[in-house]
Design an enzyme around this catalytic site. Structure first.
Site, PDB file in Angstrom:
ATOM      1  N   ASP A 289       0.873  -1.152   0.000  1.00 55.80           N
ATOM      2  CA  ASP A 289       0.000   0.000   0.000  1.00 55.80           C
ATOM      3  C   ASP A 289       0.923   1.218   0.000  1.00 55.80           C
ATOM      4  O   ASP A 289       2.086   1.119   0.402  1.00 55.80           O
ATOM      5  CB  ASP A 289      -0.898  -0.034   1.249  1.00 55.80           C
ATOM      6  CG  ASP A 289      -1.831   1.157   1.337  1.00 55.80           C
ATOM      7  OD1 ASP A 289      -2.413   1.527   0.294  1.00 55.80           O
ATOM      8  OD2 ASP A 289      -1.973   1.719   2.439  1.00 55.80           O
TER       9      ASP A 289
ATOM     10  N   ASP B  55       0.119   5.070   0.998  1.00 56.33           N
ATOM     11  CA  ASP B  55      -0.008   5.974   2.146  1.00 56.33           C
ATOM     12  C   ASP B  55      -0.071   5.176   3.448  1.00 56.33           C
ATOM     13  O   ASP B  55      -0.924   4.327   3.626  1.00 56.33           O
ATOM     14  CB  ASP B  55      -1.259   6.842   1.996  1.00 56.33           C
ATOM     15  CG  ASP B  55      -1.220   7.687   0.728  1.00 56.33           C
ATOM     16  OD1 ASP B  55      -0.142   8.213   0.408  1.00 56.33           O
ATOM     17  OD2 ASP B  55      -2.262   7.813   0.066  1.00 56.33           O
TER      18      ASP B  55
ATOM     19  N   ASP C 262       0.975   9.109   6.013  1.00 59.25           N
ATOM     20  CA  ASP C 262      -0.362   9.418   5.514  1.00 59.25           C
ATOM     21  C   ASP C 262      -0.848  10.717   6.128  1.00 59.25           C
ATOM     22  O   ASP C 262      -1.344  10.745   7.242  1.00 59.25           O
ATOM     23  CB  ASP C 262      -1.316   8.264   5.841  1.00 59.25           C
ATOM     24  CG  ASP C 262      -2.673   8.425   5.175  1.00 59.25           C
ATOM     25  OD1 ASP C 262      -2.946   9.501   4.607  1.00 59.25           O
ATOM     26  OD2 ASP C 262      -3.459   7.469   5.229  1.00 59.25           O
TER      27      ASP C 262
ATOM     28  N   CYS D   9     -16.321  -0.590  -8.381  1.00 63.26           N
ATOM     29  CA  CYS D   9     -15.360  -1.338  -9.198  1.00 63.26           C
ATOM     30  C   CYS D   9     -14.863  -2.581  -8.459  1.00 63.26           C
ATOM     31  O   CYS D   9     -15.192  -2.802  -7.305  1.00 63.26           O
ATOM     32  CB  CYS D   9     -14.179  -0.432  -9.515  1.00 63.26           C
ATOM     33  SG  CYS D   9     -13.334   0.113  -7.999  1.00 63.26           S
TER      34      CYS D   9
ATOM     35  N   ASP E 287      -1.649  -0.787   5.929  1.00 67.32           N
ATOM     36  CA  ASP E 287      -1.881  -0.164   7.235  1.00 67.32           C
ATOM     37  C   ASP E 287      -3.356  -0.163   7.617  1.00 67.32           C
ATOM     38  O   ASP E 287      -3.719   0.418   8.628  1.00 67.32           O
ATOM     39  CB  ASP E 287      -1.331   1.264   7.253  1.00 67.32           C
ATOM     40  CG  ASP E 287      -2.119   2.217   6.369  1.00 67.32           C
ATOM     41  OD1 ASP E 287      -2.579   1.785   5.287  1.00 67.32           O
ATOM     42  OD2 ASP E 287      -2.280   3.390   6.740  1.00 67.32           O
TER      43      ASP E 287
END
Length: 184
Positions: free
Chosen positions: A8, A10, A16, A104, A133
Site C-alpha cells: 500500500d 499511504d 499518511d 469497481c 496499514d
C-alpha cells in the site's frame, strides 16, 4: 512464477497526511528504501497497490497523481530500487464524482489490483506478501489468496481484528521478519 511484496502507499511507503498528492506533502517512512532494497535482494518483486479516492472526490486529478507517482518511482530508482508495478484505484462508489463514482473491483478491500498485477507480472500470490496499514489492505490480500499479510503501525490506527497474519512497527521490520520465516 515470481513472488511479490504488495505495498500500500499511504501509511506504508509514505506518511499518511491525508490525500497526499503533491511532492511537498510526500514524506517517506524511515527505512523504506533500505527495506525495499533488501526485499528485492531476497527475490521479491515490488508492486504498489493504492486506493486513491482523492481522485474520485475531485480533490486532485489523475495527472497530479501520475506526476507524484513518477517522482516517487524516480526516488526509488535513484536509491537502486526498481518498482515492478504501480496499480491504483481512482474510484469510490459513494463519494465519487462523475465517471469516478463506480463500484469497481479494484478498490480495496476488493482484490482487483492484486489480481491484475498477479496476472500481468506472472506472480504466485500464495508465495507473495501484502503490506498495508488498514484492514481493507488485508481483506483484499486475503481475497486474492495472499497468505502472508502484514499490517504496519506507521499509518492508520491498527484495527484489533483484521485478517493480518502479523502486525509490525513499519516496513523497515519486514525483511528481518521474512528472513525469520525461512530460517525456521
Amino acid at each position: 512464477m515470481s513472488r511479490a511484496i504488495f505495498l500500500d502507499r499511504d501509511g506504508v511507503i509514505n506518511k499518511d497526511h491525508g490525500y497526499v498528492h503533491q511532492v511537498d506533502d510526500f514524506e517517506y517512512i524511515d527505512g523504506v528504501f533500505e527495506a525495499c532494497a533488501a526485499l528485492k535482494q531476497m527475490g521479491y518483486k515490488l508492486v504498489v497497490v493504492t486506493n486513491q479516492s482523492g481522485i474520485a472526490r475531485g480533490m486532485y486529478s489523475e495527472d497530479e497523481f501520475h506526476n507524484l507517482t513518477e517522482w516517487m518511482d524516480w526516488n526509488f530508482a535513484d536509491k537502486g530500487v526498481e518498482l515492478d508495478g504501480i496499480y491504483y484505484c481512482p474510484h469510490h462508489n459513494e463519494h465519487g464524482i462523475g465517471a469516478y463514482k463506480v463500484d469497481c473491483d479494484c478498490r480495496k478491500p476488493k482484490p482487483g489490483m492484486i489480481n491484475d498485477a498477479a496476472k500481468f507480472l506472472k506472480l504466485d500470490v500464495t508465495q507473495s506478501v501484502m503490506v498495508g496499514d488498514k484492514a481493507d489492505d488485508m481483506l483484499a490480500a486475503k481475497a486474492a489468496g495472499v497468505t502472508i499479510r502484514i499490517l504496519v503501525r506507521t499509518g492508520k490506527q491498527v484495527p484489533e481484528h483484521s485478517e493480518a497474519t502479523i502486525v509490525l512497527d513499519s516496513i523497515a521490520d519486514i525483511p528481518n521478519y521474512l528472513r525469520s520465516l525461512t530460517a525456521n
